[in-house]
Design a protein around this motif. Structure first.
Motif, PDB file in Angstrom:
ATOM      1  N   GLU A  41      14.944  17.972  -0.480  1.00  0.00           N
ATOM      2  CA  GLU A  41      15.036  18.916   0.603  1.00  0.00           C
ATOM      3  C   GLU A  41      13.806  19.708   1.035  1.00  0.00           C
ATOM      4  O   GLU A  41      13.535  20.032   2.138  1.00  0.00           O
ATOM      5  N   SER A  42      12.882  19.427   0.186  1.00  0.00           N
ATOM      6  CA  SER A  42      11.299  19.946   0.513  1.00  0.00           C
ATOM      7  C   SER A  42      10.610  18.854   0.986  1.00  0.00           C
ATOM      8  O   SER A  42       9.630  18.932   1.949  1.00  0.00           O
ATOM      9  N   SER A  43      10.601  17.499   0.381  1.00  0.00           N
ATOM     10  CA  SER A  43       9.518  16.697   0.664  1.00  0.00           C
ATOM     11  C   SER A  43       9.904  15.687   1.783  1.00  0.00           C
ATOM     12  O   SER A  43       9.122  15.049   2.731  1.00  0.00           O
ATOM     13  N   HIS A  44      11.357  15.468   1.951  1.00  0.00           N
ATOM     14  CA  HIS A  44      12.037  14.620   3.055  1.00  0.00           C
ATOM     15  C   HIS A  44      11.337  13.402   3.018  1.00  0.00           C
ATOM     16  O   HIS A  44      10.563  12.673   4.123  1.00  0.00           O
ATOM     17  N   THR A  45      11.112  12.706   1.822  1.00  0.00           N
ATOM     18  CA  THR A  45      10.317  11.601   1.517  1.00  0.00           C
ATOM     19  C   THR A  45      11.131  10.308   2.394  1.00  0.00           C
ATOM     20  O   THR A  45      12.259  10.095   2.252  1.00  0.00           O
ATOM     21  N   ASP A  46      10.462   9.732   2.920  1.00  0.00           N
ATOM     22  CA  ASP A  46      11.089   8.310   3.833  1.00  0.00           C
ATOM     23  C   ASP A  46      11.436   7.220   2.684  1.00  0.00           C
ATOM     24  O   ASP A  46      10.748   6.941   1.934  1.00  0.00           O
ATOM     25  N   ILE A  47      12.703   6.821   2.842  1.00  0.00           N
ATOM     26  CA  ILE A  47      13.171   5.530   2.152  1.00  0.00           C
ATOM     27  C   ILE A  47      13.661   4.556   2.967  1.00  0.00           C
ATOM     28  O   ILE A  47      14.394   4.774   4.034  1.00  0.00           O
ATOM     29  N   ALA A  48      12.934   3.244   2.761  1.00  0.00           N
ATOM     30  CA  ALA A  48      13.485   2.166   3.585  1.00  0.00           C
ATOM     31  C   ALA A  48      14.427   1.166   2.595  1.00  0.00           C
ATOM     32  O   ALA A  48      13.972   0.772   1.419  1.00  0.00           O
ATOM     33  N   VAL A  54       0.974  -1.223  -0.161  1.00  0.00           N
ATOM     34  CA  VAL A  54      -0.152   0.005   0.062  1.00  0.00           C
ATOM     35  C   VAL A  54       0.598   1.291   0.027  1.00  0.00           C
ATOM     36  O   VAL A  54       2.189   1.132  -0.184  1.00  0.00           O
ATOM     37  N   GLU A  55       0.210   2.251   0.151  1.00  0.00           N
ATOM     38  CA  GLU A  55       1.053   3.440   0.174  1.00  0.00           C
ATOM     39  C   GLU A  55       1.665   4.070   1.203  1.00  0.00           C
ATOM     40  O   GLU A  55       2.248   5.027   1.535  1.00  0.00           O
ATOM     41  N   THR A  56       1.560   3.345   2.620  1.00  0.00           N
ATOM     42  CA  THR A  56       2.228   3.632   3.750  1.00  0.00           C
ATOM     43  C   THR A  56       3.482   2.864   3.760  1.00  0.00           C
ATOM     44  O   THR A  56       3.281   1.532   3.795  1.00  0.00           O
ATOM     45  N   LEU A  57       4.486   3.365   4.347  1.00  0.00           N
ATOM     46  CA  LEU A  57       5.758   2.592   4.326  1.00  0.00           C
ATOM     47  C   LEU A  57       5.688   1.609   5.256  1.00  0.00           C
ATOM     48  O   LEU A  57       6.172   0.688   5.278  1.00  0.00           O
ATOM     49  N   ILE A  58       5.210   2.035   6.518  1.00  0.00           N
ATOM     50  CA  ILE A  58       5.424   1.143   7.810  1.00  0.00           C
ATOM     51  C   ILE A  58       4.501  -0.089   7.506  1.00  0.00           C
ATOM     52  O   ILE A  58       4.818  -1.250   8.018  1.00  0.00           O
ATOM     53  N   PHE A  59       3.273   0.045   6.828  1.00  0.00           N
ATOM     54  CA  PHE A  59       2.490  -1.254   6.471  1.00  0.00           C
ATOM     55  C   PHE A  59       3.334  -2.311   5.681  1.00  0.00           C
ATOM     56  O   PHE A  59       3.473  -3.372   6.040  1.00  0.00           O
ATOM     57  N   ASN A  60       4.014  -1.646   4.613  1.00  0.00           N
ATOM     58  CA  ASN A  60       4.734  -2.390   3.724  1.00  0.00           C
ATOM     59  C   ASN A  60       5.848  -3.173   4.375  1.00  0.00           C
ATOM     60  O   ASN A  60       6.148  -4.219   4.088  1.00  0.00           O
ATOM     61  N   THR A  61       6.780  -2.410   5.221  1.00  0.00           N
ATOM     62  CA  THR A  61       7.683  -3.160   5.990  1.00  0.00           C
ATOM     63  C   THR A  61       7.164  -4.224   6.954  1.00  0.00           C
ATOM     64  O   THR A  61       7.855  -5.239   7.021  1.00  0.00           O
ATOM     65  N   ALA A  62       5.916  -4.084   7.369  1.00  0.00           N
ATOM     66  CA  ALA A  62       5.329  -5.026   8.183  1.00  0.00           C
ATOM     67  C   ALA A  62       4.945  -6.434   7.598  1.00  0.00           C
ATOM     68  O   ALA A  62       5.099  -7.525   7.961  1.00  0.00           O
ATOM     69  N   LEU A  63       4.507  -6.041   6.095  1.00  0.00           N
ATOM     70  CA  LEU A  63       4.240  -7.162   5.499  1.00  0.00           C
ATOM     71  C   LEU A  63       5.433  -7.826   4.757  1.00  0.00           C
ATOM     72  O   LEU A  63       5.249  -9.263   4.924  1.00  0.00           O
ATOM     73  N   ILE A  64       6.668  -7.398   5.044  1.00  0.00           N
ATOM     74  CA  ILE A  64       7.765  -8.078   4.547  1.00  0.00           C
ATOM     75  C   ILE A  64       8.272  -8.809   5.938  1.00  0.00           C
ATOM     76  O   ILE A  64       8.627 -10.050   5.923  1.00  0.00           O
ATOM     77  N   ARG A  65       8.353  -8.368   7.032  1.00  0.00           N
ATOM     78  CA  ARG A  65       8.902  -8.806   8.409  1.00  0.00           C
ATOM     79  C   ARG A  65       7.680  -9.967   8.600  1.00  0.00           C
ATOM     80  O   ARG A  65       8.113 -10.932   9.252  1.00  0.00           O
ATOM     81  N   ARG A  66       6.531  -9.925   8.411  1.00  0.00           N
ATOM     82  CA  ARG A  66       5.676 -11.024   8.644  1.00  0.00           C
ATOM     83  C   ARG A  66       6.207 -12.262   7.759  1.00  0.00           C
ATOM     84  O   ARG A  66       5.859 -13.540   8.354  1.00  0.00           O
ATOM     85  N   GLY A 121      19.316 -12.495  -1.876  1.00  0.00           N
ATOM     86  CA  GLY A 121      20.437 -11.635  -1.925  1.00  0.00           C
ATOM     87  C   GLY A 121      20.203 -10.464  -2.373  1.00  0.00           C
ATOM     88  O   GLY A 121      21.016  -9.455  -2.391  1.00  0.00           O
ATOM     89  N   ASN A 122      18.986 -10.167  -2.786  1.00  0.00           N
ATOM     90  CA  ASN A 122      18.703  -8.762  -3.466  1.00  0.00           C
ATOM     91  C   ASN A 122      18.595  -7.529  -2.502  1.00  0.00           C
ATOM     92  O   ASN A 122      18.224  -7.857  -1.203  1.00  0.00           O
ATOM     93  N   ILE A 123      18.390  -6.458  -2.898  1.00  0.00           N
ATOM     94  CA  ILE A 123      17.965  -5.209  -2.078  1.00  0.00           C
ATOM     95  C   ILE A 123      16.763  -4.853  -2.662  1.00  0.00           C
ATOM     96  O   ILE A 123      16.392  -4.495  -3.729  1.00  0.00           O
ATOM     97  N   ILE A 124      15.806  -4.607  -1.458  1.00  0.00           N
ATOM     98  CA  ILE A 124      14.489  -3.939  -1.821  1.00  0.00           C
ATOM     99  C   ILE A 124      14.601  -2.553  -0.949  1.00  0.00           C
ATOM    100  O   ILE A 124      14.950  -2.390   0.032  1.00  0.00           O
ATOM    101  N   ILE A 125      14.099  -1.755  -1.987  1.00  0.00           N
ATOM    102  CA  ILE A 125      13.990  -0.226  -1.735  1.00  0.00           C
ATOM    103  C   ILE A 125      12.389   0.246  -1.753  1.00  0.00           C
ATOM    104  O   ILE A 125      11.739  -0.113  -2.761  1.00  0.00           O
ATOM    105  N   LEU A 126      12.157   0.349  -0.589  1.00  0.00           N
ATOM    106  CA  LEU A 126      10.413   0.965  -0.456  1.00  0.00           C
ATOM    107  C   LEU A 126      10.642   2.565  -0.300  1.00  0.00           C
ATOM    108  O   LEU A 126      11.465   2.978   0.654  1.00  0.00           O
ATOM    109  N   VAL A 127       9.590   2.978  -1.116  1.00  0.00           N
ATOM    110  CA  VAL A 127       9.424   4.597  -0.740  1.00  0.00           C
ATOM    111  C   VAL A 127       8.123   4.907  -0.272  1.00  0.00           C
ATOM    112  O   VAL A 127       6.893   4.353  -0.811  1.00  0.00           O
TER     113      VAL A 127
END
Length: 293
Positions: free
Chosen positions: A170-177, A142-154, A244-250
């Motif tokens: 500099e203006s958006s301060h977009t969170d990236i996991a 979904v569009e919420t970062l913490i939900f997406n990380t929880a789906l992977i942690r599960r 071994g891949n890297i996942i980037i969530l925005v």
């Protein structure tokens, strides 16, 4: 600016910086805690009202003689919530507040007490429209970062699963996991990606992952193949991490960026994981043949 022990000085400065009189969604409440004046800042629509109400009820029972000497002692003794923190300057506090964290100032304390009782408006977790499968789970990012990380942690309950968070814009301060397995990832590639994200000089990631992808690896006309694989399925992302891949969530994006990726990864689908090897290989070769034609 470093915060002062004088509450009025802090309020005057923050009211001007946050433009409280114009921004209707920046809410502040002046309350009394233990015989002292206090001010609570929060963003309307980003706060769990029930949690904030219970916290304020606890504050109303504090007596003046029981007030600790500093903000650290107050947070340990009287803030009945798990996710709290202390900030000493206005820049960090502003970013946290605009991200949905509630900020509390108490007269006599030179620290801001942050209370992370935020919530984001989000759609329900459902199967992605483009990544449907005949077998397997029916949930999607979904569009919420913490939900997406929880789906992977599960799906990966391993302490070596690492999820580092940073921000860009500099203006958006977009969170990236950045998600990866410590014992399986290519450390040189990981360090390269981290440095590129930290050195980004952009005003905002307006198009979320697409903007980030263009900043990380600029497009070259002589290479028509995509450099990333995108997936809206948490099971596909979890399987890629285990390989071994890297996942980037925005934040604000309902898909995961998977790298490194090859042509065979691009044409791979979630059904390849759920069907027998021969069937999965047949489907993959068929798609590759059709794409070449």
């Amino acid at each position: 600016m470093e915060f002062s022990q004088n509450l009025k000085d802090n309020i005057t400065y923050l009211h001007k910086k946050l433009n409280v009189q114009t921004n209707f969604d920046v809410v502040y409440r002046v309350v009394h805690i233990g015989g002292r004046e206090a001010c609570l800042y929060f963003i309307d629509g980003f706060t769990k009202d029930d949690s904030l109400l219970k916290i304020l009820q606890v504050f109303s029972t504090i007596k003046p003689e029981n007030m600790p000497k500093d903000a650290h002692g107050f947070s340990k003794q009287y803030v009945p919530y798990g996710e709290i923190g202390l900030l000493s300057n206005d820049q960090d506090m502003t970013v946290q507040l605009l991200s949905g964290v509630s900020c509390l100032f108490i007269d006599g304390y030179d620290k801001c007490i942050t209370i992370d009782c935020r919530t984001y408006p989000a759609r329900g977790v459902s199967e992605p429209e483009k990544d449907k499968v005949m077998r397997g789970s029916r949930d999607g990012f979904v569009e919420t970062l913490i939900f997406n990380t929880a789906l992977i942690r599960r799906r990966i309950r391993d302490p070596r699963l690492t999820m580092e968070i940073t921000s860009a814009g500099e203006s958006s301060h977009t969170d990236i996991a950045i998600c990866y397995m410590e014992n399986r990832v290519d450390m040189q590639l990981l360090d390269k990606i981290k440095k590129r994200i930290q050195n980004l000089k952009v005003d905002a990631l307006t198009m979320n992952q697409e903007s980030l992808a263009e900043c990380l690896f600029p497009y070259k006309w002589f290479n028509p193949f995509p450099k990333f694989k995108f997936s809206e399925r948490p099971d596909t992302a979890a399987a890629s991490i285990l390989k071994g891949n890297i996942i980037i969530l925005v934040d604000n994006s309902p898909s995961a960026m998977i790298l490194p990726s090859s042509v065979f990864d691009i044409i791979e689908e979630a059904d390849d994981y759920y069907f027998p090897p021969i069937t999965g290989t047949y489907l993959r070769l068929s798609r590759m043949t059709i794409s070449l034609l």
